[in-house]
Motif scaffolding. Structure first.
Motif: not given
Length: 712
Positions: A256-281
């Protein structure tokens, strides 16, 4: 020249020299500050600002001709590009830094650069090379007795040995890393991850109690929970330990704790990925723009300095005139070079989007397609919930990819306006039906209020109008709970051949504050981080709406009050369509039964999925893994149609089709592509293919195209 004149000339020269030395010190201090800011911003993954500071710092360091700062600049750029997953470019800059540091004998900075090079080889799974660089970094730090510089090579060596499953060596290095990190202030992250990976190594050795103790220390050090991935990994190992010990209650708690922190980590990674996707080009254009701005600033500073000298010394006046002529010629060459590089950057950007489209859509084809198939095969209730979530997530990610590509296409001015006959009422109804699930999930109701004077059929760009309405209605649903959304269309002005329509999307959701009402139409913008965390999204929907309406000659306006809902409205003028609508033919898929179809695809999952969809209609499928096998198969057997993947190694779909057409000009060939169709449609046609289908495809459209070609 008398003695007094000579005296004043010496005074002037002294002032100029002193001023130059002061300016040089200020420039050096500002360069160091820029490098430190770039490093700190990179640690926080504010990569765009980090890159800008690093580029400015490098230009200033080159102006100073300070090798130490130039090397630091290259290393900082390398780290930033590594975080952007541009690892080849990162390696290039780090290698430059190490060469300079070796030449000037800057041992401590060389140690840090070698450590970074080791990490890049580790990511490539080139473990021998990674250990070579890390060993050199550690030796330098040990000789210099610099414990700060030795912490990272110890930790990263442990990671390499852990990947190689050399557990004794991994445990040895992680223990050393922990011992060193405890002595260094502000090494909390390194210390926590050392305990985490030590725990993993001990777990692999079945030393469960020691592993649990080490994982506990990692979580305790991460007391503020700022490293969500660390906690997620720790609780995953806890879960495996307790499961192997048959302590199921503890195992479930850890899961349960693992799933909770995976969700938290995914939310941060999603924002970072959007920034990367915008920044790379934007990187190529950003580098050129920054270089031009810095050159202009330097030119201005030199000109001011020269004018000071011009007022006092006639000789300097003549020299300055010569320098100005030279600089103008140089500037002309620099601008020509900048133009050339800008054109190259545009081509790189176009190539990037072509590749990223294919690489992202291909796995999504499998995710969405397989989950669709499994949902139709009567899964258990618990399985259906998981499959529905998987299918929704795949489609959500596909929508994000399409949004980013749509923004790029509009910005590149490659979008065309079409005029197609359509029924506006049917279009609205289809959109509302497609959003029915999210509407019900939020407890909302949708009311459609259409003016009776609106013509039955109109002409316009129905696809773009649909995209605009889907984004606006989807936003209204997302930001409204247990409320009502109203879709209203009024007739403003009616002429003989055209009708002016006023569209309104009304909701009673959270609303938008006055000061944020223009900001929300910018790319990747939302009202606030609080809204983003609660409701998610990338901030692209309204930006696309605004840009599409601008293409259609209109604009989006908002009336809103925070906490009381919003009204988004716009106007469009459409042509009246007086022709009779085409009667849609009822689809008959019986023609598919018994057809022999050759599937040419190098991806095993795609083969399985395509075959599964076709066999549902009793189609006989034959599969080949590459173009050469397909050509040989077609020379030996007859098929009713060929499904041809475009991107294959050795011989791609285009070349394979051209070879087939040399001996079989009649067999229908349908291209399966995950690339943007506007980029490949002409190439597909010229290669000799009959039609194309974009992955991930709609199953009914897939059946329809095969049926049409097979029945000819």
């Amino acid at each position: 020249m008398n003695k007094m004149s000579i005296f004043w000339i010496f005074v002037l020269l002294f002032v100029l020299v002193s001023s130059a030395q002061t300016d040089k010190k200020k420039l050096r201090d500002s360069t160091v500050l820029l490098l430190e800011k770039s490093f700190l911003l990179g640690e926080k993954y504010q990569l765009s600002a980090s890159l800008d500071y690093a580029l400015i710092a490098l230009e200033k360091a080159k102006k100073l001709q300070n090798d130490t700062l130039i090397a630091r600049g290259y290393n900082t750029l390398g780290v930033t590009y590594a975080r952007l997953f541009e690892r080849d470019k990162a390696y290039e800059y780090m290698l430059k830094a190490s060469e300079i540091q070796t030449r000037i004998n800057d041992s401590i900075q060389l140690s840090r650069t070698l450590n970074n090079l080791g990490i890049l080889h580790y990511y490539k799974k080139e473990y021998s090379k990674a250990l070579g660089f890390l060993g050199r970094a550690l030796n330098i730090a040990t000789l210099k007795e610099d414990i700060t510089a030795s912490a990272d090579p110890l930790f990263n060596s442990g990671r390499v040995y852990l990947d190689q499953n050399n557990l004794e060596e991994a445990i040895l290095y992680f223990n050393k890393s922990i011992e060193i990190s405890k002595q260094i202030p502000r090494r909390k992250r390194n210390l926590a991850y050392s305990h985490l990976l030590l725990g993993e190594a001990l777990y692999r050795q079945k030393r469960y109690e020691e592993a649990i103790e080490s994982l506990g220390k990692a979580i305790k050090i991460n007391d503020e929970g700022e490293y969500y991935d660390l906690n997620a990994m720790s609780y995953e190992i806890y879960y495996n330990i307790y499961k192997e010990q048959n302590e199921l209650t503890k195992a479930n708690e850890a899961l349960s704790q693992h799933v909770f922190y995976v969700k938290k980590s995914y939310d941060i990674e999603k924002t970072t990925t959007a920034e990367r996707l915008k920044l790379v080009y934007q990187i190529q254009e950003g580098e050129e723009r920054m270089a031009i701005v810095e050159n202009e600033k330097e030119q201005q500073a030199r000109t001011i300095q020269k004018f000071k000298i011009l007022t006092l010394v006639i000789i300097v006046l003549l020299m300055s005139l010569l320098i100005i002529v030279y600089q103008l010629h140089k500037k002309k060459n620099e601008l020509a070079l900048a133009k050339q590089k800008s054109e190259q950057a545009s081509q790189i950007k176009a190539n990037f989007f072509s590749v990223i489209t294919h690489e992202l859509r291909t796995p999504l084809y499998a995710v969405i397609g397989l989950s669709d198939i499994l949902l139709k095969e009567s899964p258990r209730e618990d399985q259906e919930e998981y499959l529905t979530s998987l299918n929704f997530s795949g489609k959500h990610l596909l929508a994000l990819i399409n949004n980013v590509l749509q923004i790029n296409k509009i910005d590149a001015e490659k979008i065309e306006v079409e005029s197609i006959s359509f029924d506006l009422r049917t279009l609205i109804g289809d959109i509302v039906d497609s959003l029915r699930i999210s509407t019900n999930n939020n407890g909302n109701t949708i009311k459609i209020d259409l003016d009776e004077r609106i013509p039955k059929r109109v002409k316009g760009d129905s696809l773009k109008i649909s995209q605009i309405l889907i984004n606006l209605i989807g936003n209204a649903i997302k930001f409204t709970k247990n409320g009502e959304i109203i879709i209203a269309i009024e007739t403003l002005e009616e002429k003989d051949t055209t009708v002016g329509l006023f569209f309104k999307i009304i909701d009673d959701g959270i609303g938008v504050s006055k000061e944020k009402q223009q900001l929300i139409f910018d790319d990747f913008s939302q009202e606030s981080m609080k809204v983003n965390r609660k409701y998610g999204g990338t901030g692209l929907g309204l930006a696309i709406v605004k840009k599409l309406l601008n293409v259609l000659g209109s604009d989006i306006l908002i009336e809103s009050e925070e906490g009381k809902g919003s009204i988004f409205h716009f106007q469009l003028t459409l042509e009246k369509d007086f022709s009779a609508p085409e009667v849609e033919k009822e689809e008959n898929h019986e023609v598919l039964k018994g057809l022999r179809i050759l599937i040419v695809d190098d991806n095993k999952i795609n083969q399985l999925l395509t075959q599964k969809i076709l066999t549902k209609k009793e189609v006989i499928c034959c599969i080949t893994n590459n173009g050469f096998d397909a050509i040989k198969k077609l020379q030996e057997e007859e098929f009713d149609a060929i499904l041809m993947d475009i991107h294959m190694p050795e011989l791609d779909g285009y070349a394979t089709t051209r070879e087939i057409r040399k001996f079989n000009p009649k067999v229908p060939i349908i291209a399966l592509t995950a690339s943007k169709l506007e980029d490949t449609a002409e190439k597909i046609k010229s290669a000799g293919m009959n039609d194309y289908i974009s992955k991930p495809f709609v199953t009914e459209e897939f059946y329809k195209k095969i049926s049409e070609l097979a029945s000819k």
